[in-house]
Design a protein around this motif. Structure first.
Motif, PDB file in Angstrom:
ATOM      1  N   TYR A   1      -0.741  10.065  -8.879  1.00  0.00           N
ATOM      2  CA  TYR A   1      -1.972   9.741  -8.164  1.00  0.00           C
ATOM      3  C   TYR A   1      -2.033  10.597  -6.902  1.00  0.00           C
ATOM      4  CZ  TYR A   1      -2.095   5.581 -11.127  1.00  0.00           C
ATOM      5  OH  TYR A   1      -2.128   4.732 -12.191  1.00  0.00           O
ATOM      6  N   SER A   2      -3.230  11.105  -6.610  1.00  0.00           N
ATOM      7  CA  SER A   2      -3.389  11.942  -5.421  1.00  0.00           C
ATOM      8  C   SER A   2      -3.873  11.151  -4.214  1.00  0.00           C
ATOM      9  CB  SER A   2      -4.377  13.083  -5.696  1.00  0.00           C
ATOM     10  OG  SER A   2      -5.652  12.557  -6.063  1.00  0.00           O
ATOM     11  N   SER A   3      -4.343   9.914  -4.433  1.00  0.00           N
ATOM     12  CA  SER A   3      -4.839   9.093  -3.325  1.00  0.00           C
ATOM     13  C   SER A   3      -3.955   7.857  -3.180  1.00  0.00           C
ATOM     14  CB  SER A   3      -6.297   8.688  -3.586  1.00  0.00           C
ATOM     15  OG  SER A   3      -6.388   7.900  -4.751  1.00  0.00           O
ATOM     16  N   HIS A   4      -4.351   6.935  -2.306  1.00  0.00           N
ATOM     17  CA  HIS A   4      -3.575   5.723  -2.088  1.00  0.00           C
ATOM     18  C   HIS A   4      -3.643   4.817  -3.309  1.00  0.00           C
ATOM     19  CE1 HIS A   4      -7.657   4.309  -1.150  1.00  0.00           C
ATOM     20  NE2 HIS A   4      -7.207   3.105  -1.458  1.00  0.00           N
ATOM     21  N   VAL A   5      -2.562   4.077  -3.542  1.00  0.00           N
ATOM     22  CA  VAL A   5      -2.506   3.089  -4.617  1.00  0.00           C
ATOM     23  C   VAL A   5      -1.743   1.870  -4.107  1.00  0.00           C
ATOM     24  CG1 VAL A   5      -2.696   4.675  -6.577  1.00  0.00           C
ATOM     25  CG2 VAL A   5      -0.448   4.202  -5.569  1.00  0.00           C
ATOM     26  N   TYR A   6      -1.779   0.786  -4.883  1.00  0.00           N
ATOM     27  CA  TYR A   6      -1.081  -0.443  -4.509  1.00  0.00           C
ATOM     28  C   TYR A   6      -0.058  -0.801  -5.582  1.00  0.00           C
ATOM     29  CZ  TYR A   6      -4.730  -1.079  -1.011  1.00  0.00           C
ATOM     30  OH  TYR A   6      -5.578  -0.908   0.060  1.00  0.00           O
ATOM     31  N   TYR A   7       1.101  -1.285  -5.129  1.00  0.00           N
ATOM     32  CA  TYR A   7       2.154  -1.743  -6.019  1.00  0.00           C
ATOM     33  C   TYR A   7       2.505  -3.192  -5.709  1.00  0.00           C
ATOM     34  CZ  TYR A   7       2.958   3.246  -6.887  1.00  0.00           C
ATOM     35  OH  TYR A   7       2.811   4.562  -7.212  1.00  0.00           O
TER      36      TYR A   7
ATOM     37  N   ILE B   1      -7.021  -1.697  -5.729  1.00  0.00           N
ATOM     38  CA  ILE B   1      -8.268  -1.603  -4.966  1.00  0.00           C
ATOM     39  C   ILE B   1      -8.645  -0.142  -4.832  1.00  0.00           C
ATOM     40  CG2 ILE B   1      -9.389  -2.138  -2.772  1.00  0.00           C
ATOM     41  CD1 ILE B   1      -7.233  -4.326  -2.418  1.00  0.00           C
ATOM     42  N   THR B   2      -9.826   0.237  -5.254  1.00  0.00           N
ATOM     43  CA  THR B   2     -10.266   1.626  -5.153  1.00  0.00           C
ATOM     44  C   THR B   2     -11.502   1.679  -4.281  1.00  0.00           C
ATOM     45  OG1 THR B   2     -11.548   1.363  -7.170  1.00  0.00           O
ATOM     46  CG2 THR B   2      -9.359   2.273  -7.421  1.00  0.00           C
TER      47      THR B   2
ATOM     48  N   LEU C   1       0.847  -1.187   0.000  1.00  0.00           N
ATOM     49  CA  LEU C   1       0.000   0.000   0.000  1.00  0.00           C
ATOM     50  C   LEU C   1       0.883   1.238   0.000  1.00  0.00           C
ATOM     51  CD1 LEU C   1      -2.687   1.569   0.454  1.00  0.00           C
ATOM     52  CD2 LEU C   1      -2.390   1.126   2.906  1.00  0.00           C
ATOM     53  N   SER C   2       0.628   2.152  -0.920  1.00  0.00           N
ATOM     54  CA  SER C   2       1.387   3.405  -0.996  1.00  0.00           C
ATOM     55  C   SER C   2       0.469   4.570  -0.674  1.00  0.00           C
ATOM     56  CB  SER C   2       1.980   3.577  -2.400  1.00  0.00           C
ATOM     57  OG  SER C   2       2.648   4.821  -2.505  1.00  0.00           O
ATOM     58  N   ILE C   3       0.869   5.374   0.310  1.00  0.00           N
ATOM     59  CA  ILE C   3       0.021   6.450   0.828  1.00  0.00           C
ATOM     60  C   ILE C   3       0.704   7.795   0.603  1.00  0.00           C
ATOM     61  CG2 ILE C   3      -1.090   7.382   2.902  1.00  0.00           C
ATOM     62  CD1 ILE C   3      -0.964   4.514   4.050  1.00  0.00           C
TER      63      ILE C   3
ATOM     64  N   SER D   1      -2.846  -3.379   4.909  1.00  0.00           N
ATOM     65  CA  SER D   1      -1.797  -4.073   4.167  1.00  0.00           C
ATOM     66  C   SER D   1      -0.641  -4.329   5.118  1.00  0.00           C
ATOM     67  CB  SER D   1      -1.331  -3.210   2.986  1.00  0.00           C
ATOM     68  OG  SER D   1      -0.287  -3.846   2.296  1.00  0.00           O
ATOM     69  N   ASN D   2      -0.026  -5.520   5.004  1.00  0.00           N
ATOM     70  CA  ASN D   2       1.125  -5.822   5.857  1.00  0.00           C
ATOM     71  C   ASN D   2       2.300  -4.913   5.548  1.00  0.00           C
ATOM     72  OD1 ASN D   2       0.045  -7.901   7.391  1.00  0.00           O
ATOM     73  ND2 ASN D   2       0.512  -9.445   5.854  1.00  0.00           N
ATOM     74  N   LEU D   3       2.450  -4.537   4.291  1.00  0.00           N
ATOM     75  CA  LEU D   3       3.553  -3.685   3.873  1.00  0.00           C
ATOM     76  C   LEU D   3       3.008  -2.356   3.356  1.00  0.00           C
ATOM     77  CD1 LEU D   3       5.862  -6.219   1.989  1.00  0.00           C
ATOM     78  CD2 LEU D   3       6.273  -5.167   4.218  1.00  0.00           C
TER      79      LEU D   3
END
Length: 450
Positions: free
Chosen positions: A273-279, A298-299, A160-162, A188-190
């Motif tokens: 991206y201005s919100s959270h995204v996943y890598y 996931i949005t 998860l990237s915030i 997310s664990n990471l």
């Protein structure tokens, strides 16, 4: 098949390494009055006690029994895991290890909050090695463990990237992250944080979570289960953030972080991206400067829910159907989409009876849809996950809940109906602060005492 809990003390024995290094293990059988109950094929949950790390205790593995209890003497291989010299023979059982989660255990603190599992014998008598569970508790624990494993495994490959341009320095300084509760992104664990411009410079593991009202600063009772180091990090984070940035709301979820890996190449998204995204983890550590988001992105942010909500409203409002039917369709569409998804991420089962099958769970509004504004209709605190029986009772005012979570039952329900519908006044639920506010409204306006 019986289900057991076997406990190990990490001060005396290297529980984690023993489980990670060996597929077949032995475990002592110290409660000799239970020896005759042991059967080959029984399920065993391995419990690691707190040891020196307060709040870390919980279930770290699942195993099956391979042998009946027999006398065992430590050999050279097993002796290396002991922190003390154990030469005397002892009664032990051979096990085959099925699943291991030493870094992400099913924690004691979470089990204490469970409607049924707070009655686990190990939570009441802490010093035994072997615990035999009754059939109901065993089945519920197995279900809870399976959910825990599924969630853990699904999170291992994604990060998860915030966005945290303004607060990234204090997040990294104290390894604490806080955000308004309920969260607008999945656990997310990471996790990694994006500085201004979108670059990411480190990965962190989420090692624990808790919820706290920050209006008056740190609530000591909320952090006392953590080590002194973690408590001090939380206090400094709250103090510094309060002074420099402030807290926009009252109730926040806190993530306690642990540094996992540096990203010296500082990867960033191919697009902004201005919100959270996943890598994907592999992409972030590949050395590439530009990376794309995960294909299973996931949005489910609050903004997404509001957009979906407005879209559903506008589509149905112009449909050629009666006004009462429009309300029912809107309620159904929203209830089966974003609102229910957020509730499922937060509660996972019926508040009262523990049913976990999503097909039999209803996202029930505490303050009814018809009298709620758009914000209240989407507020997860205005929701309960209930099975169809309990949803019907709650919706029609036959049951409600007090601020302390106690169930109140209308005098209009006779004993036969109560038994058939599986409801009784001794039932108790856990309510968030936000849910308690809505529940006051329900108790006054919906609940029919007699």
């Amino acid at each position: 098949m019986k289900i057991w809990i076997f406990q190990g003390n990490p001060i005396r024995f290297d529980v984690d390494s023993y489980l990670l290094d060996n597929k077949e293990i032995t475990w002592s059988m110290r409660q000799k009055y239970l020896v005759s109950d042991v059967q080959i094929g029984d399920e065993v949950f391995i419990w690691r006690s707190d040891g020196d790390e307060k709040g870390s205790g919980g279930i770290v593995a699942r195993a099956k029994i391979l042998s009946l209890p027999q006398v065992y003497v430590n050999d050279e291989d097993s002796s290396k895991y002991w922190y003390e010299d154990v030469k005397e023979p002892y009664l032990a059982i051979e096990l085959v290890v099925l699943e291991v989660e030493v870094e992400n255990p099913l924690k004691r603190l979470d089990l204490l909050q469970h409607e049924l599992l707070h009655d686990l014998p190990i939570l009441k008598i802490k010093n035994n090695t072997n615990y035999l569970l009754d059939e109901q508790l065993g089945e519920v624990l197995l279900e809870e463990w399976n959910r825990h494993i599924q969630l853990s495994q699904s999170n291992k490959s994604t990060v998860l990237s915030i966005p945290a341009a303004s607060t990234i320095d204090i997040i990294e300084r104290y390894e604490i992250h806080a955000f308004p509760n309920p969260r607008s992104y999945n656990f997310s664990n990471l996790v990694t944080f994006r500085k201004k411009g979108g670059a990411m410079r480190a990965l962190y593991k989420v090692v624990d979570t808790f919820i706290m009202d920050v209006r008056k600063g740190v609530v000591e009772s909320k952090i006392e289960q953590f080590s002194n180091d973690v408590q001090n990090r939380i206090r400094k984070y709250v103090y510094e953030r309060s002074n420099d940035f402030g807290f926009e709301r009252s109730e926040y979820q806190f993530w306690i972080l642990q540094f996992e890996k540096s990203l010296p190449h500082e990867p960033r998204s191919i697009q902004t991206y201005s919100s959270h995204v996943y890598y994907m983890y592999e992409d972030l550590v590949s050395g590439e400067k530009n990376v794309g988001i995960s294909s299973n992105q996931i949005t489910n942010s609050e903004e997404d829910h509001i957009v979906n909500f407005d879209k559903v409203i506008s589509e149905i409002e112009i449909a050629p159907i009666q006004e009462t039917e429009k309300k029912q369709v809107i309620k159904s569409r929203i209830g089966q989409s974003s609102f229910k998804k957020v509730l499922l991420a937060r509660e996972k089962k019926c508040k009262l009876c523990g049913v976990v099958d999503e097909a039999f769970l209803i996202a029930s509004h505490i303050k009814p849809w018809s009298v709620s504004n758009n914000e209240e209709r989407l507020d997860v605190n205005n929701g309960l996950l209930l099975c169809p029986n309990h949803d019907a009772l709650f919706d029609k005012g036959f049951i409600s809940f007090l601020e302390n979570g106690e169930t109140v039952v209308s005098d209009r329900l006779d004993m036969n109906t109560m038994q058939f519908m599986n409801v009784q006044s001794t039932m108790k639920v856990n309510l968030s602060e936000g849910q308690r506010e809505y529940m006051k409204w329900h108790y006054v306006h919906i609940f029919n005492e007699s």
